[in-house]
Enzyme design. Structure first.
Site, mmCIF file in Angstrom:
data_model
loop_
_atom_site.group_PDB
_atom_site.id
_atom_site.type_symbol
_atom_site.label_atom_id
_atom_site.label_comp_id
_atom_site.label_asym_id
_atom_site.label_seq_id
_atom_site.Cartn_x
_atom_site.Cartn_y
_atom_site.Cartn_z
ATOM 1 C CB THR A 128 40.236 47.573 35.238
ATOM 2 O OG1 THR A 128 40.137 46.276 34.973
ATOM 3 C CG2 THR A 128 40.068 48.517 34.183
ATOM 4 C CB CYS A 129 39.697 46.318 40.431
ATOM 5 S SG CYS A 129 40.394 47.404 41.286
ATOM 6 C CG ASP A 130 36.985 42.215 35.483
ATOM 7 O OD1 ASP A 130 37.220 40.919 35.791
ATOM 8 O OD2 ASP A 130 36.064 42.395 34.925
ATOM 9 C CB ALA A 131 40.708 38.428 36.926
ATOM 10 C CG ASN B 67 38.082 50.015 38.049
ATOM 11 O OD1 ASN B 67 39.094 49.002 38.159
ATOM 12 N ND2 ASN B 67 37.418 50.154 38.852
#
Ligand SMILES: *Cc1c(COP(=O)(O)O)cnc(C)c1O
Length: 380
Positions: A328-331, A367
């Site tokens: 996903t795009c989340d850190a 996501n």
């Protein structure tokens, strides 16, 4: 442990991310629990992994169930109901305890027809159960020390010891029979003194309640917390069982039935995840791998369960310290910043063992990535 060639074969056949459930290991874990704790009936805590296939296998192997929501209750009930009549037991308390001390009114209304056994720990709940599920049996949940557990549960639930007998009295006065006591020492409890303290506390309360005339209390539910062998530092169940068996024998009369609610212990070692490397970069001198499963999915236990799952490669070769991220795009979607891995290429497979508890069960669709596909092996 699922053999590596089989994991690779399954991943090739079904694609990744994949969540492999080994039913032989489920049966082995249940057999081990029963072997070392012969006086204790295990009620599998369904929230650890609620796949209906797991419920069926454990049921067939002799488990009962701890549920904490209406969907979990109905899942167990449906899966028991489907089985041939001779395999089924009709007395629901033998098979299901509803072990969430807080129950919504709508849930109670539906549960009442099943004459369920439910836990409680406060006066409002007595009033609610009396009104909406008057056919329920009650079990008082006690607050006990959760010292050193990986997941703490005592701040949310449990009657204070000083209030316990009054809560038993209040329930009885409302016409709801209190069948027994329960507690939870915290999940993945490696500090076995938690169990000793909880058992002693429960024994005192049982004695006092019986002295006040509440002699019908016959159930002691010692909860979950039985540690899974994630690493070599975790003492085997055998050692905890020695302590439990001798304390139970010392503290409780023979007419007290002992039950437990193991979740993690039964499922953690029964599942393995397989994912694929979908990206590779070197950032600030560190090799970073991006795989197609992460903390919003099978690795959700990293966040919710405070658990670590080593990521292993099938490939051999010299290793370096790498970071492993989810898709996903989340850190936040970080599986590890310090994983020892060989040089991997896009498309290579990696796997994590002992990932059966509090993992797939809390997968999301964040996501747009769906939960891992599930495959079952060694299903009877
Ligand atoms: C979560 C939970 C369990 C299972 O605990 P484990 O540590 O996984 O064995 C059992 N009982 C209750 C009431 C729970 O909330």
């Amino acid at each position: 442990m699922v053999a590596k060639p089989l994991l690779k074969k399954l991943a090739k056949e079904h694609g990744t991310p994949l969540f492999v459930v080994d039913h032989e290991q489920l049966r082995r874990n249940l057999a081990e629990f029963k072997r070392w704790l012969p006086r204790v009936q295990p009620y599998y805590a369904v929230k650890a992994n609620s796949l209906p296939e797991i419920v069926r296998t454990l049921y067939r192997a002799g488990a009962s169930f701890d549920v904490a929501s209406l969907p979990e209750f109905l899942c167990v009930h449906e899966n028991i109901k489907d089985l041939p009549a001779k395999e089924r037991q009709d007395f629901i308390w033998d098979k299901i305890i509803y072990a969430n001390p807080i129950k919504a009114i709508a849930t109670l209304k539906t549960l009442d027809q099943y004459k369920p056994l439910v836990t409680y720990d406060n006066y409002e709940e007595i009033r609610k159960v009396k009104k909406y599920a008057p056919h329920a049996g009650m079990v008082l949940r006690l607050k006990v020390p959760n010292t050193g557990a990986m997941v703490e549960l005592s701040s949310k639930f449990g009657a204070a010891p000083g209030e316990a007998v009054n809560l038993i009295e209040a329930s009885e006065k409302a016409g709801l029979t209190v069948e027994g006591l329960s507690f939870h020492v915290g999940s993945q409890t490696t500090n076995f003194q938690n169990y000793v303290q909880a058992l002693n506390l429960a024994a005192d309360i049982l004695k006092e309640a019986r002295a006040r005339g509440y002699r019908q209390m016959k159930q002691l539910d010692i909860g979950g917390g039985f540690p899974a062998p994630y690493d070599a530092n975790v003492q085997p169940l055998r050692e905890l069982a020695k302590i439990l068996n001798s304390e139970i024998k010392r503290l409780f009369p023979k007419d007290v039935q002992i039950l437990a609610e193991p979740g993690r212990f039964l499922v953690a070692t029964a599942c393995t995840s397989v994912a694929q490397v979908i990206g590779k970069a070197d950032r600030d001198g560190r090799r970073c791998y991006y795989i197609n499963d992460g903390v919003y999915h099978t690795y959700s236990g990293i966040i919710f369960d405070h658990c670590k799952y080593p990521v292993k490669a099938f490939k051999k070769g010299p290793t370096q310290i790498c970071a492993v991220f989810g898709p996903t795009c989340d850190a936040l979607d970080t599986i590890s910043l310090t994983e020892e891995l060989p040089d991997l290429d896009l498309g290579d497979l990696v796997y994590s063992e002992n990932i059966g508890a509090y993992s797939h069960a809390s997968s999301t669709y964040f996501n747009g990535f769906p939960p891992a596909q599930v495959v079952h092996i060694n299903q009877a």
